[in-house]
Design a protein around this motif. Structure first.
Motif, mmCIF file in Angstrom:
data_model
loop_
_atom_site.group_PDB
_atom_site.id
_atom_site.type_symbol
_atom_site.label_atom_id
_atom_site.label_comp_id
_atom_site.label_asym_id
_atom_site.label_seq_id
_atom_site.Cartn_x
_atom_site.Cartn_y
_atom_site.Cartn_z
ATOM 1 N N CYS A 103 0.841 -1.189 0.000
ATOM 2 C CA CYS A 103 0.000 0.000 0.000
ATOM 3 C C CYS A 103 0.879 1.243 0.000
ATOM 4 O O CYS A 103 2.005 1.222 0.505
ATOM 5 N N ASN A 134 -4.276 10.168 -3.290
ATOM 6 C CA ASN A 134 -4.935 8.866 -3.234
ATOM 7 C C ASN A 134 -4.252 7.916 -2.273
ATOM 8 O O ASN A 134 -3.164 8.195 -1.774
ATOM 9 N N TYR A 135 -4.932 6.802 -2.047
ATOM 10 C CA TYR A 135 -4.380 5.699 -1.255
ATOM 11 C C TYR A 135 -4.610 4.452 -2.080
ATOM 12 O O TYR A 135 -5.725 4.190 -2.527
ATOM 13 N N ARG A 136 -3.556 3.655 -2.268
ATOM 14 C CA ARG A 136 -3.653 2.519 -3.181
ATOM 15 C C ARG A 136 -2.990 1.291 -2.570
ATOM 16 O O ARG A 136 -1.897 1.386 -2.029
ATOM 17 N N THR A 157 -6.357 -4.612 -6.929
ATOM 18 C CA THR A 157 -5.955 -3.279 -6.524
ATOM 19 C C THR A 157 -7.164 -2.557 -5.941
ATOM 20 O O THR A 157 -8.287 -2.745 -6.393
ATOM 21 N N GLU A 192 -8.121 1.407 -4.803
ATOM 22 C CA GLU A 192 -7.690 2.796 -4.807
ATOM 23 C C GLU A 192 -8.798 3.668 -4.257
ATOM 24 O O GLU A 192 -9.961 3.533 -4.627
ATOM 25 N N TYR A 243 -9.625 7.722 -3.627
ATOM 26 C CA TYR A 243 -9.203 9.078 -3.964
ATOM 27 C C TYR A 243 -10.362 10.033 -3.740
ATOM 28 O O TYR A 243 -11.521 9.628 -3.695
#
Length: 146
Positions: A69, A75-77, A139, A141, A143
């Motif tokens: 991560c 954003n955070y992914r 994945t 994500e 945002y």
């Protein structure tokens, strides 16, 4: 006075129960739950730079152990390999977690390879996309814009 009946049985069992409790190892699990992690990340929107890579690992933990991560300002992914089984099944599980953890989220895209949710009105929206990334990766994500 000597205890009789139920009192005698309880008096005899109490030391036994206390002994078992004293020898049972503690099993405290302070690992954040997927819901707690998701809510923490969503609450950080629209600037995710206060988060760390470890903040999102609990999101993937039910589905995979190798989550990577990253947080940025926008954003955070997280990306991970699902445990045995198909990534499509894991994706459906992630989508179900998002829906149950964030009941105010709108689920506006439900495709076999991509799930999309959003919270808030246009211009102040936090968006969540879960998708297959190749044949064996997922994945997630998150945002936002404000």
């Amino acid at each position: 006075m000597h205890p009789t009946g139920r009192r005698a049985a309880l008096a005899a069992l109490l030391p036994l129960c206390l002994g078992v409790l004293a020898t049972t190892p503690a099993r405290a699990d302070d690992t954040p739950s997927p819901c707690d992690a998701l809510k923490r990340i969503v609450a950080a929107a629209p600037n995710f730079s206060s988060l760390s890579a470890s903040d999102g690992r609990a999101l993937a933990r039910p589905y995979g152990d190798d989550a990577k991560c990253a947080a940025s300002q926008t954003n955070y992914r997280c990306t991970w390999t699902p445990h045995g089984g198909s990534s499509a099944d894991a994706l459906q599980g992630v989508a179900a977690d998002i829906a149950s953890c964030l009941p105010d989220a709108t689920h506006d895209q439900n495709l076999p390879a991509r799930q999309h949710f959003y919270l808030g009105a246009r211009g102040a929206r936090t968006e969540i996309t879960a998708a297959q990334a190749g044949s064996n990766k997922l994945t997630l994500e998150i945002y936002g814009s404000r």
